[in-house]
Design a protein around this motif. Structure first.
Motif, short mmCIF file in Angstrom:
data_model
loop_
_atom_site.label_atom_id
_atom_site.label_comp_id
_atom_site.label_asym_id
_atom_site.label_seq_id
_atom_site.Cartn_x
_atom_site.Cartn_y
_atom_site.Cartn_z
N ARG A 32 0.83 -1.21 0.00
CA ARG A 32 0.00 0.00 0.00
C ARG A 32 0.86 1.26 0.00
O ARG A 32 0.58 2.23 -0.71
CB ARG A 32 -0.95 0.00 1.21
CG ARG A 32 -2.19 -0.86 1.03
CD ARG A 32 -3.22 -0.55 2.09
NE ARG A 32 -2.74 -0.91 3.42
CZ ARG A 32 -2.97 -2.09 4.00
NH1 ARG A 32 -3.65 -3.04 3.34
NH2 ARG A 32 -2.53 -2.34 5.21
N GLU A 33 1.92 1.25 0.80
CA GLU A 33 2.81 2.40 0.86
C GLU A 33 3.56 2.60 -0.46
O GLU A 33 3.73 3.73 -0.93
CB GLU A 33 3.82 2.23 2.01
CG GLU A 33 3.19 2.28 3.40
CD GLU A 33 4.21 2.04 4.49
OE1 GLU A 33 5.38 1.78 4.17
OE2 GLU A 33 3.82 2.08 5.68
N MET A 34 4.00 1.49 -1.05
CA MET A 34 4.75 1.58 -2.30
C MET A 34 3.88 2.05 -3.45
O MET A 34 4.37 2.68 -4.41
CB MET A 34 5.38 0.22 -2.62
CG MET A 34 6.31 0.21 -3.81
SD MET A 34 7.71 1.35 -3.66
CE MET A 34 8.56 0.67 -2.21
N ALA A 35 2.58 1.79 -3.37
CA ALA A 35 1.67 2.18 -4.45
C ALA A 35 1.64 3.68 -4.66
O ALA A 35 1.32 4.16 -5.75
CB ALA A 35 0.26 1.66 -4.15
N PHE A 36 2.00 4.45 -3.62
CA PHE A 36 2.02 5.90 -3.73
C PHE A 36 3.34 6.42 -4.32
O PHE A 36 3.46 7.60 -4.63
CB PHE A 36 1.80 6.55 -2.36
CG PHE A 36 0.42 6.35 -1.80
CD1 PHE A 36 -0.66 7.09 -2.27
CD2 PHE A 36 0.19 5.39 -0.82
CE1 PHE A 36 -1.93 6.90 -1.76
CE2 PHE A 36 -1.08 5.20 -0.30
CZ PHE A 36 -2.15 5.95 -0.78
N ILE A 37 4.31 5.50 -4.46
CA ILE A 37 5.64 5.92 -4.89
C ILE A 37 5.95 5.52 -6.33
O ILE A 37 6.49 6.32 -7.10
CB ILE A 37 6.71 5.33 -3.94
CG1 ILE A 37 6.45 5.78 -2.50
CG2 ILE A 37 8.11 5.71 -4.39
CD1 ILE A 37 7.34 5.14 -1.48
N VAL A 38 5.63 4.29 -6.69
CA VAL A 38 6.00 3.77 -8.01
C VAL A 38 5.13 4.40 -9.10
O VAL A 38 4.01 4.86 -8.85
CB VAL A 38 5.89 2.24 -8.07
CG1 VAL A 38 6.82 1.60 -7.06
CG2 VAL A 38 4.46 1.79 -7.83
N ASP A 39 5.67 4.40 -10.32
CA ASP A 39 4.99 5.08 -11.43
C ASP A 39 4.25 4.14 -12.38
O ASP A 39 3.45 4.60 -13.18
CB ASP A 39 6.02 5.88 -12.25
CG ASP A 39 6.66 6.98 -11.41
OD1 ASP A 39 5.96 7.56 -10.58
OD2 ASP A 39 7.87 7.23 -11.61
N SER A 40 4.53 2.85 -12.31
CA SER A 40 3.92 1.94 -13.29
C SER A 40 3.52 0.63 -12.64
O SER A 40 4.05 0.24 -11.60
CB SER A 40 4.89 1.67 -14.44
OG SER A 40 6.00 0.91 -13.98
N SER A 41 2.59 -0.06 -13.29
CA SER A 41 2.15 -1.37 -12.80
C SER A 41 3.27 -2.39 -12.91
O SER A 41 3.38 -3.30 -12.09
CB SER A 41 0.93 -1.84 -13.60
OG SER A 41 1.22 -1.94 -14.97
#
Length: 220
Positions: free
Chosen positions: A182-191
């Motif tokens: 969940r935390e990483m979902a706000f950081i990474v740019d692509s699926s």
């Protein structure tokens, strides 16, 4: 139980899956799933190409035993029990149980930015009589023909046990993993990047457990 012998056949020819892929036109990812016995079915065209290239017959490609194996696990009182239900011609023969003691400890881990954090690690220790998977399995199944089952099939059963242990670890740290994702979902740019992160996280979590269980004297 039926497995394929592609991994053995390639090893006998000192050939890698990549080369077989180039020679047959079969996707390397498909061949990797087949060699790991992770594919539930192999279509006729793929099988035909493999047999022709390796100059074998379909009977040389497969390994069969009338024994089937079902793996399940249970956790109780800091013990992980692994049950192997063994059937022959669809009739139950016995259930072999491996019971390991679960303990945990903390280690200090250095992060990429040179900071440190404490991480919980697990140990799964089996008694001396159970540490050698192959030896204990052969002893517990009181059938004369059981020892004649190929090593490849028993290695496949062992891999199923290892997968069951891995799934236990993933479930044990499930809440932590979901929070990290969940935390990483706000950081990474692509699926794609998110999938790569999730896969690496899964491998890292699985590596937190150490065990003394081995197939035949060789650690997992």
């Amino acid at each position: 139980m039926i497995i394929n012998r592609l991994n053995v056949l390639l090893a006998e020819r000192t050939m890698k899956a990549k080369k077989l892929s180039l020679l047959t036109g079969i996707a390397q990812s498909t061949l990797t799933r087949i060699t790991n016995n992770a594919s539930s079915q192999i279509d006729y065209d793929t099988l035909n190409k493999i047999c022709n290239q390796l100059q074998i017959e379909p009977k040389d490609f497969f390994d069969y035993t009338p024994y089937d194996f079902e793996i399940s696990t249970e956790v109780e009182n800091s013990e992980l029990s692994i049950y192997i239900k063994i059937n022959k011609f669809n009739t139950n023969v016995t259930i072999v149980e491996f019971v390991g003691k679960l303990t945990k400890h903390f280690e200090t881990i250095q992060d990429d930015d040179d900071s440190f954090h404490k991480e919980e690690l697990l140990n799964l220790d089996f008694p001396e009589t159970m540490r050698n998977f192959l030896e204990y399995l052969n002893k517990e199944v009181d059938k004369e023909d059981f020892t004649s089952i190929s090593i490849a099939i028993k290695q496949t059963v062992f891999q199923k046990v290892k997968t069951a242990i891995d799934n236990f670890v993933l479930d044990y740290y499930k809440d932590e993993a979901q929070e990290n994702i969940r935390e990483m979902a706000f950081i990474v740019d692509s699926s794609t990047e998110m999938t790569r992160y999730a896969n690496n996280l899964e491998k890292e979590i699985i590596s937190r457990l150490k065990t003394n269980l081995s197939f035949n004297g060789f650690d997992i």
